[in-house]
Design an enzyme around this catalytic site. Structure first.
Site, mmCIF file in Angstrom:
data_model
loop_
_atom_site.group_PDB
_atom_site.id
_atom_site.type_symbol
_atom_site.label_atom_id
_atom_site.label_comp_id
_atom_site.label_asym_id
_atom_site.label_seq_id
_atom_site.Cartn_x
_atom_site.Cartn_y
_atom_site.Cartn_z
ATOM 1 N N TYR A 166 -0.760 -5.839 0.987
ATOM 2 C CA TYR A 166 -1.511 -7.059 0.693
ATOM 3 C C TYR A 166 -0.644 -8.299 0.911
ATOM 4 O O TYR A 166 -1.169 -9.417 0.954
ATOM 5 C CB TYR A 166 -2.016 -7.070 -0.756
ATOM 6 C CG TYR A 166 -2.983 -5.979 -1.128
ATOM 7 C CD1 TYR A 166 -3.475 -5.077 -0.183
ATOM 8 C CD2 TYR A 166 -3.411 -5.844 -2.442
ATOM 9 C CE1 TYR A 166 -4.352 -4.074 -0.545
ATOM 10 C CE2 TYR A 166 -4.288 -4.839 -2.813
ATOM 11 C CZ TYR A 166 -4.750 -3.961 -1.866
ATOM 12 O OH TYR A 166 -5.624 -2.960 -2.239
ATOM 13 N N HIS A 207 -0.341 4.511 -1.446
ATOM 14 C CA HIS A 207 -1.577 3.858 -1.015
ATOM 15 C C HIS A 207 -2.565 4.824 -0.340
ATOM 16 O O HIS A 207 -3.762 4.798 -0.629
ATOM 17 C CB HIS A 207 -1.238 2.700 -0.061
ATOM 18 C CG HIS A 207 -2.252 1.607 -0.074
ATOM 19 N ND1 HIS A 207 -1.961 0.305 0.239
ATOM 20 C CD2 HIS A 207 -3.573 1.605 -0.375
ATOM 21 C CE1 HIS A 207 -3.046 -0.442 0.143
ATOM 22 N NE2 HIS A 207 -4.034 0.329 -0.220
#
Length: 278
Positions: free
Chosen positions: A50, A108
């Site tokens: 991100y 992730h």
């Protein structure tokens, strides 16, 4: 505002709703996250990919009076699944936040074709033992991936963050996680780029309770013991998303929303059995 908590098998307690921070970057992102903390959010979801661990950390440091209540989260990207690389990446995540630790660190994606997620999990275990992180978990892992991790390391995750929304309710996955004492976080809980919030079934339920369709969907997550992570930059939306714990859907309403599930309900066809993200 006091947010209820859900508890994993090992006793780890997480807030029953969190703030998604994807695309909340830079000073504007830090300001939005700071407002969310002041509004009552205590679970902040981020990731290396991100590129906003700094903004999340800045907001968390500014909220020093509630720092111990915060669960600052980040995630290990697929390109750093090798054990040594994973440890270095976790260290860099901590440095970027400017905090003394990250509260929850996740892998992730499993990236099963690459098949290094067990190495990555061993690195997260080591990072926890070294005090770099407090709790460790997963994101987008399937039951077979989790079973393998537990079989090879003896360590179970406290949480798995997966895609959950009314078009993709994931009931079988929820049953598996509940049986194993693993908490479930839901990403894209309100859907994204589809007509979910305009669906007549949800609109009717929302109208019956005098709430928005987004609030009705979040209440559905809460009723199913899924921790939703809605992203919201505006203060008004942040507060609205928190105001769901006094909203009790009936069993029939929960079932009606769950029934909206579709065989091809994923938002972007990101099946963890084959999808890879680096």
């Amino acid at each position: 505002m006091t947010i209820p908590h859900l508890t994993a098998a090992d006793g780890t307690a997480l807030p029953a709703i969190g703030l998604g921070t994807y695309q909340l970057n830079g000073s504007a992102g830090a300001e939005a996250i700071g407002h969310a903390i002041r509004a009552g959010y205590r679970l902040l979801d981020s990731a290396v990919n991100y590129e906003n661990e700094g903004a999340v950390g800045r907001a968390a440091r500014a909220a020093a009076d509630v720092r111990d209540e915060l669960v600052v989260t980040s995630k290990l990207p697929g390109r750093h699944h090798d054990y040594d690389e994973a440890l270095t990446t976790i260290e860099e995540s901590v440095f970027r936040t400017g905090l003394d630790r990250i509260d929850l660190y996740l892998i992730h994606w499993p990236n099963p074709k690459v098949d290094r997620y067990v190495q990555a999990w061993r690195a997260l275990i080591e990072a926890r033992e070294r005090g770099l992180v407090r709790h460790i978990g997963l994101s987008n892992f399937l039951p077979e991936h989790i079973d393998r991790l537990v079989a090879e390391t003896g360590v179970a995750p406290v949480v798995n963050q997966i895609e959950v929304h009314p078009y993709f309710p994931q009931q079988e996955a929820l049953d598996y996680h509940r049986e194993h004492g693993i908490l479930v976080q839901g990403w894209s809980p309100l859907g994204h780029g589809n007509d979910l919030r305009q669906h007549p079934v949800i609109a009717e339920i929302a109208a019956a309770h005098g709430v928005s369709t987004a609030q009705a969907i979040l209440a559905w997550h809460v009723a199913r013991q899924v921790i939703p992570l809605p992203k919201a930059a505006s203060p008004q939306r942040q507060v609205e998303n928190l105001a769901v714990f006094d909203l009790a859907l009936t069993d029939a309403q929960v079932e009606a929303i769950t029934a909206l599930g579709r065989p091809a309900g994923r938002l972007s066809d990101q099946d963890p059995a084959v999808y890879e993200e680096f």
